[in-house]
Design an enzyme around this catalytic site. Structure first.
Site, short mmCIF file in Angstrom:
data_model
loop_
_atom_site.label_atom_id
_atom_site.label_comp_id
_atom_site.label_asym_id
_atom_site.label_seq_id
_atom_site.Cartn_x
_atom_site.Cartn_y
_atom_site.Cartn_z
N ASP A 295 -31.84 2.68 -9.93
CA ASP A 295 -30.79 2.22 -9.03
C ASP A 295 -30.76 0.69 -9.13
O ASP A 295 -31.68 0.06 -9.68
CB ASP A 295 -31.04 2.70 -7.59
CG ASP A 295 -29.75 2.67 -6.75
OD1 ASP A 295 -28.78 1.99 -7.16
OD2 ASP A 295 -29.71 3.31 -5.68
C1 BGC Z 1 -26.36 2.53 -5.04
C2 BGC Z 1 -26.05 3.45 -6.19
C3 BGC Z 1 -24.94 2.87 -7.01
C4 BGC Z 1 -25.37 1.51 -7.51
C5 BGC Z 1 -24.34 0.82 -8.39
C6 BGC Z 1 -26.58 1.11 -5.48
O1 BGC Z 1 -26.57 0.28 -4.37
O2 BGC Z 1 -27.50 2.99 -4.34
O3 BGC Z 1 -25.72 4.71 -5.70
O4 BGC Z 1 -24.62 3.71 -8.07
O5 BGC Z 1 -25.60 0.68 -6.38
O6 BGC Z 1 -23.30 0.29 -7.67
#
Ligand code: BGC
Length: 756
Positions: A295
């Protein structure tokens, strides 16, 4: 100012470190150009070879620098506070980017969020991508219709491809352990079977476009409060029988090209450096052949993460260091803390996914003029209307008859549009946000609405007078309601990423409903929310619909259900608790702690998530799991539980439409050992959704996944089905199971390791 992840930074307390000792700008440190000449032929482009063989052939041609390139991703939007300028080649305003390698014909990996459609990071300089939004994930799961989930996935995957993306960060599947979790709207359910089937269907729809979908956030990422620091502590057997099982089932059904590891820790280790989660369970027991991406801001080390099984660091500028960047990874390779074989494995997994999922053979391009928005609006509408759950319908107040009645529509910005959930997954609808400037100013806000006003859709059907009141003054709204034949009150609870929420409707909306209901008994409440909410006014209103966040065509979908153009056929994928006292953790862990303070979350419920906890404790919720009314009524019978020659338990039965309208039934089957011994008395073992004409009957037959009859033996790494009597229930929800039978199972055990 780019506030996209500002909140994330503040929460992790990384900002100070990053600002003082942070890495150089991405633009200056973009991956080095390959020095080797282009090979004369590209044998890996031979489509008759397996993805494995192709990945191996390509890997052999790659230089070490090139191998380092593929494991390090950039955030796809500028971040002004950090002077971050994304490298050339990104799709501006996207979630992420990994440069391609032209010499070898490896395309860039263009990543877009998320589960309801193509999102845009809202602070990018460019105009928003305006795309079709599905209803919230929880709404799709509430359809209990995997065909719709797949169609929705296929539609958003197509928009992703035509927007120039080959990786969609979809597949949110964390179980709803915590009804206050701000991201429940992205996930969907508390039950591992329902989650696995529905989310799996959506992922396979997305990937039918020759792009990769993730499944996320692996694992036990059950709340947003403290998400960067908390340790979710749950013993292995409990995890295997709940959250991990949801992932396992979805992955078996959809073969996602990537798994996104979560922010939180699991039993002490960060999920993205958890040898147990990544190496042992995912890649070991489940034999997962593709790659793990982090993530955004979930990586905390180079060697520990790489050796635990993380294959790609995402979203540079969110981690404290460029852990998988050329420098640190180079150092780790030089000092041997990360072996070359591991770097090869990381690359092989990424390439294997790109070959297997059509990314290498079907390059993407920005061709958004080809998106058929009208056709896509129909797909999202079908999903939204089947996901709407009719929770109450006194005296058959619904469906409304088209006629000359005077209708009051009140509140919820129903004159402008429908609400969506906040954070990285937010899709901007066509025509912009019709209700600008509400909610938090910065990420995960502001609140975005889709310009499909329920008011217009009601007017189009009403035939008579329809008046609107914004609902800000309960007394004025009550006066309008008193002068009308029917009042439809829209109440909204916005939820979003990086925050958790109470279950009480904000902004005095409970008082609004109470006042309107007092003025007019024929009050219908339409709730837009990301999950359960409390309804202190429930007994005083005539009807209630849970519409979740219904997406691009949400206003139409709500009106079609209100007017009975379609049956109300959604069923709750989550328990609506009656009070916080009923929850395993009445107080939200981490609440009130200074940002960045690590803490542990013990899960007293273990595998008994949601309805299983309520069942085990004998608690009566506001609305039970699986519940939802229809405009007709159904009777269930002929329940049979049969064990086949191969030991498979198959449950079958029939359902009859007893009313005089066509409708959709969702017969649900539950199972549990007569003498107990499970985490809860019963588990969902299967269901089917059937459309039935008045008076018609339909049969259904469901083979039961043996893991749902078993408990997990950690020492032996086996699923164990105990011999004995099992009870089987059939009915309309976990709390309404009028038909039962029993079956004897011989007992068995089988390995949790795939292929063993
Ligand atoms: C989220 C993810 C997301 C990623 C990219 C993170 O803050 O937890 O679910 O895909 O950001 O934007």
């Amino acid at each position: 100012m780019n506030n996209r992840k500002m909140r994330a930074f503040m929460s992790t307390l990384l900002l100070a470190t990053a600002l003082t000792g942070g890495p150089a700008l991405a633009a200056e440190s973009a991956a080095p150009a390959a020095t080797d000449a282009a090979p004369a032929a590209r044998p890996w482009m031979n489509t008759t070879l397996s993805a494995d063989a192709r990945a191996d052939l390509l890997l052999r041609e790659m230089t070490v620098e090139e191998k380092k390139t593929l494991v390090f991703g950039y955030f796809g939007s500028p971040f002004k506070e950090r002077n971050y300028v994304p490298p050339a080649g990104i799709r501006m305003g996207s979630a992420g980017y990994i440069p391609g390698i032209d010499r070898l014909g490896i395309p860039a990996q263009w990543q877009t969020d998320a589960g309801v459609g193509v999102a845009t990071q809202r602070d990018s300089a460019e105009p928003m991508r305006e795309r079709t939004s599905l209803p919230a994930g929880i709404a799709t799961v509430a359809t209990w219709n995997p065909v719709l989930a797949r169609q929705g996935g296929a539609m958003i995957g197509k928009e992703a491809r035509l927007s120039g993306f080959n990786i969609m960060l979809a597949g949110g599947i964390n179980l709803v352990r915590e009804p206050r979790n701000g991201r429940n709207f992205e996930y969907g359910t508390e039950d591992p079977l329902l989650a696995g089937i529905m989310v799996g269907a959506q992922i396979s729809g997305i990937q039918s476009n020759n792009i990769i979908s993730t499944i996320k956030h692996y694992a036990l990422n059950a709340q947003e409060t403290g998400r960067f620091v908390l340790s979710a502590n749950i013993e292995e057997a409990g995890a295997r029988m709940s959250d991990l099982l949801a992932f396992e089932i979805a992955m078996e059904r959809s073969n996602p090209g990537s798994v996104m590891c979560a922010y939180n820790r699991y039993n002490g280790d960060y999920a993205c450096e958890s040898d147990f989660l990544l190496n042992k369970v995912l890649k070991g027991d489940w034999a997962y052949p593709y790659y793990v991406m982090s993530d955004w801001g979930a990586v905390h080390s180079t060697a520990k993460a790489a050796n635990a099984g993380l294959d790609q660091e995402s979203g540079y500028i969110f981690d404290k260091e460029m852990y998988f960047g050329a420098d640190l990874l180079g150092k780790a390779l030089a000092d041997g803390s990360v072996g070359m074989a591991r770097l090869d494995d990381m690359n092989r997994r990424i390439l294997r996914a790109m070959f297997a999922h059509g990314v290498m053979d079907n390059p993407v391009a920005v061709e958004d003029h080809k998106i058929d928005y009208d056709a896509h609006a129909k797909v999202t509408r079908a999903d939204a209307e089947e996901g709407i759950v009719l929770l109450r319908n006194q005296g058959d107040l619904l469906p409304l008859a088209a006629g000359a009645k005077k209708i009051a529509v009140i509140g919820g910005h129903a004159d402008k549009g429908v609400m969506s959930g906040g954070g990285s997954s937010t899709v901007f609808g066509r025509g912009g946000n019709p209700v600008p400037g509400t909610g938090p100013k910065f990420f995960p806000g502001p609140i975005v609405y889709h310009a499909n006003p329920p008011l217009d859709a009601i007017k189009a059907r009403a035939g008579g007078e329809v008046a609107f009141d914004a609902g800000s003054d309960p007394a004025a709204a009550a006066k309008l309601a008193a002068d009308s034949d029917i009042a439809i009150v829209f109440v909204n609870q916005w939820t979003g990423e990086a925050m958790d929420f109470t279950l009480t409707l904000p902004d005095n909306q409970d008082a609004l409903v109470a006042a309107v209901a007092k003025a007019n008994k024929r009050t219908i409440v339409v709730v837009q929310s990301g999950g359960p909410v409390f309804m202190p006014w429930l007994k005083d209103v005539g009807a209630v619909l849970a519409a979740w966040y219904p997406g691009t065509a949400g206003g139409e979908a709500i009106a079609r259900v209100l007017y009975g153009e379609v049956d109300a056929s959604g069923r709750l994928p989550v328990t609506f608790p009656g009070s916080l006292d009923q929850l395993p953790r009445p107080k939200l862990d981490g609440e009130g702690l200074p940002d960045g303070t690590p803490f542990d979350v013990a899960y007293p419920e273990g595998a008994a998530v949601g309805y299983k906890w309520f069942d085990r404790k004998g608690l009566k919720p506001l609305f039970p799991f699986g519940y939802g009314l229809s405009y007709t009524s159904f009777a269930y019978k002929d329940l049979k539980a049969e064990v086949g020659a191969d030991g498979t338990l198959t449950l079958s039965g029939s359902v009859t439409n007893k009313g005089d309208r066509a409708g959709k039934a969702v017969p649900q089957l539950y199972v549990g050992p007569v003498s107990g011994g499970w985490e809860a008395p019963k588990r969902l073992a299967g269901w089917q959704k059937l459309e039935l004409a008045p008076g018609a009957s339909g049969r259904f037959s469901v083979p039961v996944d043996a893991r749902l009859l078993a408990t997990f033996d950690v020492a032996k790494k086996e699923w164990v089905v105990k011999p004995g009597r099992y009870k089987v229930w059939l009915g309309a929800s976990v709390a309404d199971l009028p038909v039962t039978t029993e079956v004897t199972l011989k007992g068995s055990s089988f390995s949790a390791v795939k292929g063993k």
